[in-house]
Scaffold this motif. Sequence first.
Motif, mmCIF file in Angstrom:
data_model
loop_
_atom_site.group_PDB
_atom_site.id
_atom_site.type_symbol
_atom_site.label_atom_id
_atom_site.label_comp_id
_atom_site.label_asym_id
_atom_site.label_seq_id
_atom_site.Cartn_x
_atom_site.Cartn_y
_atom_site.Cartn_z
ATOM 1 N N PHE A 7 4.599 -7.552 -1.202
ATOM 2 C CA PHE A 7 3.285 -7.109 -0.745
ATOM 3 C C PHE A 7 2.394 -6.837 -1.948
ATOM 4 N N SER A 8 1.204 -7.425 -1.949
ATOM 5 C CA SER A 8 0.307 -7.335 -3.098
ATOM 6 C C SER A 8 -0.948 -6.521 -2.806
ATOM 7 N N ASN A 9 -1.604 -6.784 -1.680
ATOM 8 C CA ASN A 9 -2.868 -6.107 -1.412
ATOM 9 C C ASN A 9 -3.177 -6.181 0.072
ATOM 10 N N LEU A 10 -4.056 -5.301 0.501
ATOM 11 C CA LEU A 10 -4.532 -5.274 1.884
ATOM 12 C C LEU A 10 -6.045 -5.373 1.860
ATOM 13 N N LEU A 11 -6.572 -6.459 2.430
ATOM 14 C CA LEU A 11 -8.010 -6.686 2.502
ATOM 15 C C LEU A 11 -8.464 -6.572 3.953
ATOM 16 N N GLY A 12 -9.751 -6.454 4.146
ATOM 17 C CA GLY A 12 -10.282 -6.424 5.504
ATOM 18 C C GLY A 12 -10.244 -5.067 6.151
ATOM 19 N N THR A 13 -9.575 -4.094 5.529
ATOM 20 C CA THR A 13 -9.528 -2.729 6.042
ATOM 21 C C THR A 13 -9.744 -1.797 4.859
ATOM 22 N N VAL A 14 -10.814 -1.026 4.877
ATOM 23 C CA VAL A 14 -11.137 -0.154 3.748
ATOM 24 C C VAL A 14 -10.982 1.321 4.086
ATOM 25 N N TYR A 15 -11.012 1.656 5.369
ATOM 26 C CA TYR A 15 -10.848 3.053 5.774
ATOM 27 C C TYR A 15 -10.512 3.092 7.258
ATOM 28 N N LYS A 16 -9.529 3.928 7.623
ATOM 29 C CA LYS A 16 -9.149 4.078 9.020
ATOM 30 C C LYS A 16 -9.444 5.486 9.532
ATOM 31 N N ARG A 17 -8.791 6.489 8.947
ATOM 32 C CA ARG A 17 -8.995 7.876 9.331
ATOM 33 C C ARG A 17 -8.441 8.763 8.230
ATOM 34 N N GLY A 18 -8.766 10.075 8.316
ATOM 35 C CA GLY A 18 -8.315 10.998 7.283
ATOM 36 C C GLY A 18 -9.404 11.265 6.266
ATOM 37 N N ASN A 19 -9.024 11.887 5.167
ATOM 38 C CA ASN A 19 -9.984 12.244 4.121
ATOM 39 C C ASN A 19 -9.836 11.305 2.940
ATOM 40 N N VAL A 20 -10.931 11.079 2.231
ATOM 41 C CA VAL A 20 -10.930 10.270 1.014
ATOM 42 C C VAL A 20 -11.007 11.194 -0.190
ATOM 43 N N LEU A 21 -10.468 10.739 -1.317
ATOM 44 C CA LEU A 21 -10.419 11.543 -2.528
ATOM 45 C C LEU A 21 -10.845 10.713 -3.730
ATOM 46 N N PHE A 22 -11.432 11.380 -4.706
ATOM 47 C CA PHE A 22 -11.699 10.792 -6.007
ATOM 48 C C PHE A 22 -10.569 11.156 -6.963
ATOM 49 N N THR A 23 -10.233 10.255 -7.853
ATOM 50 C CA THR A 23 -9.269 10.566 -8.897
ATOM 51 C C THR A 23 -9.896 11.540 -9.890
ATOM 52 N N PRO A 24 -9.079 12.252 -10.686
ATOM 53 C CA PRO A 24 -9.648 13.246 -11.609
ATOM 54 C C PRO A 24 -10.687 12.694 -12.571
ATOM 55 N N ASP A 25 -10.566 11.412 -12.976
ATOM 56 C CA ASP A 25 -11.581 10.852 -13.871
ATOM 57 C C ASP A 25 -12.857 10.457 -13.149
#
Length: 947
Positions: A7-25
Amino acid sequence: MKFSYKFSNLLGTVYKRGNVLFTPDGDSVMSPVGNKVTVFDLKNNKSETLPIEASMNITCIALSPDGYTFIVVNEDGEALLCSLISKTVLHRYHFHKNIHSIKFSPDGSKFAVTRDSKVLVFHAPGKTREYNPFVLDRIFYGPYDETTCLDWTDDSKAFCVGSKDMNTRVYGAEKFSNLIVYSIGGHNDVITGAYFEQNSLDLYTISENGRLNIWECDTELNGLKPCEANKGMISKVEIHSDDEEDNLEYEGEPKNEAKTVKMTKEDEAKLVDKILYKRTARHIYKDTCRKNAAFGRLTCTAFHKSTHILVSGFDDGVFYLHELPDFNLIHSLSISDQIISTVEFNKSGDWIAFGCAGLGQLLVWEWQSETYVLKQQGHFNNMNCVAYSPDGQNMVTGGDDGKVKVWSTTSGFCFVTFTEHLGGITGVIFNHNGHVILSSSLDGTVRAFDLNRYRNFRTFASPRPAQFSCLAIDHSGDVVCAGAQDTFEIFVWSMQTGRLLEILASHEGPVSCLSFSPSQSLLASGSWDKTVKLWDVFENKGAKETLTLSSDVLAVSFRPDGGELAVSTLNAQISFWDPVYATQVGSIEGRHDVGYTRKENERITAKTSSFGKAFNTICYSADGKCLLAGGRSKNVCIYSIADQMLIKKFEISCNMSFDGMEEFLDRKKMTEFGSLALVDTEEGKDISLPGVKKGDMSSRHWKPEVRVSCVKFSPTGRAWAATSTEGLLIYSLDSNLVFDPFDFDIDITPSNVKKTLAKGEYSTALMLSFRLNEQKLIQEVIEGIPVSSVEVILKNLPDTYIDKVLTFVATMIESSAHIEFYLIWASKLFMLHGPKLKQRSQKVMASLRSMQKNVTKKSDEIGKMCDHNKYSLQYIISMSKAKRKYSNIDTSANKHKDNDDNDDDDSGLDVVANDSDDDDIYKLVGNDSIDILQDEESTGSSDMETT
């Protein structure tokens, strides 16, 4: 051919549910996509789906402050501790309940989890050497309903928790004498967000009905006193909020009940030292944002402490930016008409990430410049079809939402979306040069899109309305064909003029699939009438041959050389035919390979249910030796055509949130009335109507069924893609993990290869390295060969090694910094062995496509770099000219002044010297100018000598 596809990557789906986060940088965004997590690198413009799968859809994620580990929690309450460095699962823990939020403390020593009406505080994993990473520190009680949100103070000594009981509580993470638990009211709806002020215990609380309260604490953050050892008798003490309004009824809100806690007599004497909160301000969104207008429900909030900016998202797609504590409106914008599910600030506070679950949309917005940093959206409904571009750099997908999206295989982002279709997309395809995309739809049109200008430049339609179910284009790109599922006809158009050329009518059932032969003008059409017809669209009007099958035809595909035709039927069989003689040459029985799965509400066994499943899509590999097949199950199979046997089976998902994942009946879901899925046990969960497969058709509770709608091999042969319920899954080869020696011998070792290279025996060293087949060793040998010896080595190299050199050079052009060196190898290779490669083009087609893809990619990258630097060089040259011109004028004036004073007659020499100085400017331009300058300078010097 290797089969170690991972498995390499998942395209066509960018967000489903839940919270999004930024990395520390602050350069990347982590977004949950079903039961996986995708990291969008905003700085390098790339996306990567981590190879981590939860058993169900992810509801919330938390990232440690150091950015090394993160925790994901799914619908069932199962938590996975994962490493962002190794991208692996380190530990699993089950909360057995739904988790609303989880968050690490700022110092990274603990993390808090809101479960039911309790708050669980754990020691952060990795800080201590323990066998169990999840070590429970304390459980905090108090709320009368589910907890919804939490926030930590900057020193990690206290945290606040909002609840559905309309109260916010402040807890001490450690034992303090002046803070045990403090309850704050003032709201008459569910608490959506609660945040501490920076380096303070002051608090902001926001409720779902759009009310904001600001609370001031009389104690500083460093004023929390550690609790001493408990001594004396235990007594009960009632603690009330200091604010009188908190203890009174407020707009229908009940009085806050007294909190009863156990304290020592010494602590009772210190009650006067307890911290106190007082409300200093109260704001209502409706009064400050949109007066006299319908106002939605507040669904999510985020607060950036250093800039004092609060962002609030509503269920009507509108979000607001306010500056606290004055609650000044900075900006308001409407994303869509769907609910904003989550918002989050990055570390600097410049970027805001928005997630919209209804549309599957993810946005990153820079609020100061009011521009989008990232704007991605997947298909709203199921994804039906996919196609690779001829060079393998792009992919196009079509979905039930009527959109055609083009994705970059390198970055994983969608860079253009076409929305001209009014119905679901049933087929997409590239033309032979990759500049045009064609799509067929149920709206009765076939549209052609230009990838250079991003527009729909041609529309093909039928004389009478028809729903097109499949699409094909011939190898020259001049003829476009589409099959109809309601009129049973095949329509043929001219790509140049857009005119309808022919209507092929011979089938007696819906046309399910079309495929053009790559080597000749032969069209194969499959239908539900159990036949496959071969048409010569250029010469004969009728069907050339008719192949009779035993069941309905679902998919047809020609081998890349056109010498074989594969047909998939409803009885799960794949048969192989010779298109010239119309004879069957082989068959594969795939009944047991599709997989035994049962739906949640089915009353039959999985084995009985599998009789209705078959391979709906098939595709040949680039070399034509293998066949990829997928259908109404979670399995994708690769078959060897020569051996007519299964080589490998891929399970595309383990997400139990999908229907059709289980093989056996789960006894935990059985009740005395039957299966729990068939019993209306909760409000809002009804039994779906018979035959319902997708959408919300008279059913409030619906689980999507796992299935594969289309599979395609990459032209390079290094990857394959599958459109599924989850999205567009990419599987690729990881050559670093595969040991595949060629003509291996005991004497062939890396040390012997290096010794041979050091002696100058380049041809022997090259062949030995390919026989050992280690990537780094081959690279070391090739880069150690002088450029002058490349032509001689390639001229005497056997044909077997020529193919390996071609594959290796094509790979290195993509990743190596020595582009010119490897281009010299490629150029000499094609010049010396071009005719031989052309004869066996089908065998090396994957390598040739990979070479074309990588050279084109590098050409575009270098071209953009040169275009960017061209203007900088022009500016530098112009400034240099101007500077040199002024300096020469000053020098000439001084020389003339000196010459006048001395009454010399050698002014001509000065003129010659000045002219040569002016010409020096053009040395920055190029080699031609330098040659001219050298001639002029030599001429000038001879003139000087003559003078």
